[in-house]
Design an enzyme around this catalytic site. Structure first.
Site, PDB file in Angstrom:
ATOM      1  N   TRP A   1       6.869 -22.650 -16.772  1.00 57.38           N
ATOM      2  CA  TRP A   1       8.019 -23.041 -15.943  1.00 57.38           C
ATOM      3  C   TRP A   1       8.034 -24.578 -15.774  1.00 57.38           C
ATOM      4  O   TRP A   1       9.067 -25.237 -15.966  1.00 57.38           O
ATOM      5  CB  TRP A   1       7.846 -22.343 -14.589  1.00 57.38           C
ATOM      6  CG  TRP A   1       9.044 -22.230 -13.711  1.00 57.38           C
ATOM      7  CD1 TRP A   1      10.326 -22.549 -14.016  1.00 57.38           C
ATOM      8  CD2 TRP A   1       9.027 -21.736 -12.352  1.00 57.38           C
ATOM      9  NE1 TRP A   1      11.131 -22.278 -12.929  1.00 57.38           N
ATOM     10  CE2 TRP A   1      10.357 -21.787 -11.910  1.00 57.38           C
ATOM     11  CE3 TRP A   1       8.043 -21.271 -11.494  1.00 57.38           C
ATOM     12  CZ2 TRP A   1      10.717 -21.382 -10.608  1.00 57.38           C
ATOM     13  CZ3 TRP A   1       8.398 -20.858 -10.217  1.00 57.38           C
ATOM     14  CH2 TRP A   1       9.713 -20.917  -9.779  1.00 57.38           C
TER      15      TRP A   1
ATOM     16  N   TYR B   1       3.136 -23.272  -7.056  1.00 55.96           N
ATOM     17  CA  TYR B   1       4.100 -22.278  -7.568  1.00 55.96           C
ATOM     18  C   TYR B   1       4.966 -21.750  -6.427  1.00 55.96           C
ATOM     19  O   TYR B   1       6.183 -21.599  -6.565  1.00 55.96           O
ATOM     20  CB  TYR B   1       3.308 -21.136  -8.226  1.00 55.96           C
ATOM     21  CG  TYR B   1       4.127 -19.976  -8.728  1.00 55.96           C
ATOM     22  CD1 TYR B   1       4.571 -19.931 -10.051  1.00 55.96           C
ATOM     23  CD2 TYR B   1       4.450 -18.904  -7.895  1.00 55.96           C
ATOM     24  CE1 TYR B   1       5.316 -18.860 -10.521  1.00 55.96           C
ATOM     25  CE2 TYR B   1       5.195 -17.830  -8.357  1.00 55.96           C
ATOM     26  CZ  TYR B   1       5.629 -17.815  -9.669  1.00 55.96           C
ATOM     27  OH  TYR B   1       6.368 -16.749 -10.124  1.00 55.96           O
TER      28      TYR B   1
ATOM     29  N   HIS C   1      -4.949 -26.047 -19.996  1.00 52.38           N
ATOM     30  CA  HIS C   1      -5.566 -25.259 -18.925  1.00 52.38           C
ATOM     31  C   HIS C   1      -6.975 -25.762 -18.628  1.00 52.38           C
ATOM     32  O   HIS C   1      -7.681 -25.155 -17.818  1.00 52.38           O
ATOM     33  CB  HIS C   1      -5.643 -23.781 -19.311  1.00 52.38           C
ATOM     34  CG  HIS C   1      -4.327 -23.075 -19.325  1.00 52.38           C
ATOM     35  ND1 HIS C   1      -3.367 -23.277 -18.363  1.00 52.38           N
ATOM     36  CD2 HIS C   1      -3.814 -22.151 -20.171  1.00 52.38           C
ATOM     37  CE1 HIS C   1      -2.327 -22.513 -18.643  1.00 52.38           C
ATOM     38  NE2 HIS C   1      -2.569 -21.829 -19.731  1.00 52.38           N
TER      39      HIS C   1
ATOM     40  N   LYS D   1       7.324 -11.182 -14.080  1.00 56.71           N
ATOM     41  CA  LYS D   1       7.987 -10.720 -12.859  1.00 56.71           C
ATOM     42  C   LYS D   1       8.432 -11.887 -11.979  1.00 56.71           C
ATOM     43  O   LYS D   1       9.446 -11.806 -11.297  1.00 56.71           O
ATOM     44  CB  LYS D   1       7.016  -9.817 -12.099  1.00 56.71           C
ATOM     45  CG  LYS D   1       7.656  -8.892 -11.115  1.00 56.71           C
ATOM     46  CD  LYS D   1       6.665  -7.803 -10.730  1.00 56.71           C
ATOM     47  CE  LYS D   1       7.207  -6.898  -9.654  1.00 56.71           C
ATOM     48  NZ  LYS D   1       6.186  -5.908  -9.245  1.00 56.71           N
ATOM     49  N   GLY D   2       7.632 -12.938 -11.965  1.00 53.92           N
ATOM     50  CA  GLY D   2       8.039 -14.149 -11.264  1.00 53.92           C
ATOM     51  C   GLY D   2       8.164 -14.016  -9.765  1.00 53.92           C
ATOM     52  O   GLY D   2       9.065 -14.602  -9.152  1.00 53.92           O
TER      53      GLY D   2
ATOM     54  N   PHE E   1      14.550 -17.801 -13.070  1.00 52.88           N
ATOM     55  CA  PHE E   1      13.734 -16.750 -13.679  1.00 52.88           C
ATOM     56  C   PHE E   1      14.535 -15.902 -14.665  1.00 52.88           C
ATOM     57  O   PHE E   1      14.094 -15.664 -15.798  1.00 52.88           O
ATOM     58  CB  PHE E   1      13.101 -15.849 -12.599  1.00 52.88           C
ATOM     59  CG  PHE E   1      12.260 -14.760 -13.205  1.00 52.88           C
ATOM     60  CD1 PHE E   1      10.950 -15.003 -13.562  1.00 52.88           C
ATOM     61  CD2 PHE E   1      12.805 -13.514 -13.458  1.00 52.88           C
ATOM     62  CE1 PHE E   1      10.176 -14.015 -14.168  1.00 52.88           C
ATOM     63  CE2 PHE E   1      12.039 -12.526 -14.065  1.00 52.88           C
ATOM     64  CZ  PHE E   1      10.729 -12.776 -14.409  1.00 52.88           C
TER      65      PHE E   1
ATOM     66  N   GLY F   1       2.123 -21.063 -13.292  1.00 50.02           N
ATOM     67  CA  GLY F   1       3.486 -21.588 -13.437  1.00 50.02           C
ATOM     68  C   GLY F   1       3.560 -22.703 -14.468  1.00 50.02           C
ATOM     69  O   GLY F   1       4.470 -23.543 -14.428  1.00 50.02           O
TER      70      GLY F   1
ATOM     71  N   LYS G   1       0.401 -29.669 -22.655  1.00 50.52           N
ATOM     72  CA  LYS G   1      -0.075 -28.632 -21.731  1.00 50.52           C
ATOM     73  C   LYS G   1      -1.577 -28.438 -21.913  1.00 50.52           C
ATOM     74  O   LYS G   1      -2.067 -28.413 -23.033  1.00 50.52           O
ATOM     75  CB  LYS G   1       0.646 -27.320 -22.052  1.00 50.52           C
ATOM     76  CG  LYS G   1      -0.114 -26.056 -21.643  1.00 50.52           C
ATOM     77  CD  LYS G   1       0.574 -24.791 -22.141  1.00 50.52           C
ATOM     78  CE  LYS G   1      -0.313 -23.569 -21.990  1.00 50.52           C
ATOM     79  NZ  LYS G   1       0.326 -22.325 -22.434  1.00 50.52           N
TER      80      LYS G   1
HETATM   81  P1  A3P Z   1       3.938 -13.237 -13.186  1.00 51.54           P
HETATM   82  O1  A3P Z   1       2.972 -12.659 -14.199  1.00 51.54           O
HETATM   83  O2  A3P Z   1       3.444 -13.060 -11.777  1.00 51.54           O
HETATM   84  O3  A3P Z   1       5.320 -12.749 -13.376  1.00 51.54           O
HETATM   85  P2  A3P Z   1       1.938 -19.453 -16.831  1.00 51.54           P
HETATM   86  O4  A3P Z   1       3.156 -20.034 -17.456  1.00 51.54           O
HETATM   87  O5  A3P Z   1       1.075 -20.432 -16.162  1.00 51.54           O
HETATM   88  O6  A3P Z   1       1.219 -18.530 -17.776  1.00 51.54           O
HETATM   89  O7  A3P Z   1       2.457 -18.566 -15.607  1.00 51.54           O
HETATM   90  C1  A3P Z   1       3.135 -17.378 -15.844  1.00 51.54           C
HETATM   91  C2  A3P Z   1       3.699 -16.876 -14.521  1.00 51.54           C
HETATM   92  O8  A3P Z   1       4.809 -17.711 -14.138  1.00 51.54           O
HETATM   93  C3  A3P Z   1       4.223 -15.457 -14.660  1.00 51.54           C
HETATM   94  O9  A3P Z   1       3.969 -14.816 -13.399  1.00 51.54           O
HETATM   95  C4  A3P Z   1       5.700 -15.742 -14.910  1.00 51.54           C
HETATM   96  O10 A3P Z   1       6.542 -14.663 -14.645  1.00 51.54           O
HETATM   97  C5  A3P Z   1       5.938 -16.884 -13.937  1.00 51.54           C
HETATM   98  N1  A3P Z   1       7.183 -17.612 -14.235  1.00 51.54           N
HETATM   99  C6  A3P Z   1       7.582 -18.140 -15.389  1.00 51.54           C
HETATM  100  N2  A3P Z   1       8.822 -18.666 -15.285  1.00 51.54           N
HETATM  101  C7  A3P Z   1       9.218 -18.434 -14.016  1.00 51.54           C
HETATM  102  C8  A3P Z   1      10.415 -18.721 -13.279  1.00 51.54           C
HETATM  103  N3  A3P Z   1      11.449 -19.333 -13.837  1.00 51.54           N
HETATM  104  N4  A3P Z   1      10.453 -18.341 -11.979  1.00 51.54           N
HETATM  105  C9  A3P Z   1       9.414 -17.710 -11.393  1.00 51.54           C
HETATM  106  N5  A3P Z   1       8.264 -17.409 -12.034  1.00 51.54           N
HETATM  107  C10 A3P Z   1       8.163 -17.763 -13.330  1.00 51.54           C
END
Ligand code: A3P
Length: 305
Positions: free
Chosen positions: A53, A203, A119, A268-269, A239, A50, A117
């Protein structure tokens, strides 16, 4: 490994044995010596927890919820990705990518307040980070992280993965992918969660009650939001809106050919998408692996909502 590829090669970095690129290994000291500022806010995560986000949330809070500026400037420029600053040094990086990923020198000179940011686990970050500035750490349940990381590798050309999901999960549990191992990354942050400069989020809590988590972050950053700003921010972070927002879904990187045509970064979120991916047998193995790694801690994950 057979199916996982990162051009330029990988290295295990100590302490922790974290898998990173060889290029990173050559420049790790520059990251360790990077100077955080007292008014920085860092968003630190294991990939797919997340990050994007949360970065967008933090950037909006520090920038008076300026949604227009947010939508017109790629997030990678507004809130740079620390270790990707090394892209300018990689001869195999797609042309133009370095412009989207500011170099360490550029990040060093960015005006305050910076949102950065990373990781990287705390082990590999500047040692005085938590003494200097605020850090938001976001964790996510490992089953959904595996699924999301798998799709991430299928989407990106670097790192890339050509095998099936089950093999990917084996790689994940055996630390054969970049940024692994997962548990030491998260457990170290969990152990630091009482540090007043660290806010540890999940998350799944953001999924369940985004407003509540936004309030926590606003309080942590000392950036109170009036009702109008709160409404605007919650709408911005939804999302459906974020996934269509080209400044945060890495459209510019996609345009440069950094991603395959199929799929989007914000995918997919959902919490619990692992149920669509893990067979009962694989799920049992993953559960055993999780149990083993959580045995000596009070950290527990929410696997479904
Ligand atoms: P999924 O692949 O399960 O959909 P990161 O930013 O750390 O790479 O994380 C990406 C994950 O956060 C993805 O998960 C993405 O869809 C999800 N994400 C990003 N924005 C989001 C939102 N507004 N609401 C819910 N999930 C979100």
């Amino acid at each position: 490994t057979e199916h996982f590829r990162f051009p330029g090669g990988l290295a295990r970095c100590e302490p922790g044995g974290f898998v990173l690129t060889e290029e990173f290994g050559r420049h790790a000291h520059e990251i360790v010596n990077f100077k955080p500022r007292t008014d920085d806010v860092w968003v630190v995560t294991f990939p797919k927890c997340g990050t994007t986000w949360t970065q967008e949330m933090v950037w909006m809070m520090l920038n008076d919820c300026n949604a227009e500026l947010a939508k017109t400037t790629p997030l990678t420029i507004r809130a740079p990705f620390l270790e990707s600053s090394l892209f300018e040094k990689m001869e195999f990086a797609p042309p133009g990518l370095a412009d989207l990923m500011p170099s360490l020198d550029v990040i060093d000179k960015m005006p305050s307040p910076r949102v950065i940011k990373s990781h990287l686990p705390f082990y590999l970050l500047p040692p005085k980070l938590l003494e200097t500035c605020k850090v938001v750490y976001v964790a996510r349940n490992p089953k959904d992280v595996m699924v999301s990381y798998y799709h991430h590798h299928k989407l990106l050309k670097m790192p890339s993965y050509s095998g099936d999901f089950e093999t990917f999960v084996n790689y994940f549990m055996n630390d054969h992918l970049v940024f692994l191992p997962y548990f030491p990354h998260i457990l170290d942050a969990w152990a630091k969660r009482t540090n007043p400069n660290l806010l540890f989020l999940f998350y799944e809590d953001m999924k369940k009650n985004l407003r509540g988590e936004v309030e926590k972050v606003a309080q942590f950053l000392d950036k109170p939001l009036d009702e109008a700003k709160m409404t605007l921010l919650l709408e911005h972070l939804k999302f459906d809106n974020l996934s269509k927002n080209d400044s945060v879904n890495f459209k510019s990187a996609k345009d440069l050919g950094y991603m395959n045509d199929e799929g989007t970064f914000i995918r997919k979120g959902k919490t619990g998408d692992w149920k669509n991916h893990l067979s009962p047998e694989l799920n049992r193995r993953v559960e055993a692996w999780i149990e083993e790694n959580l045995a000596d801690t009070d950290l527990r994950f929410v696997m479904e909502l």
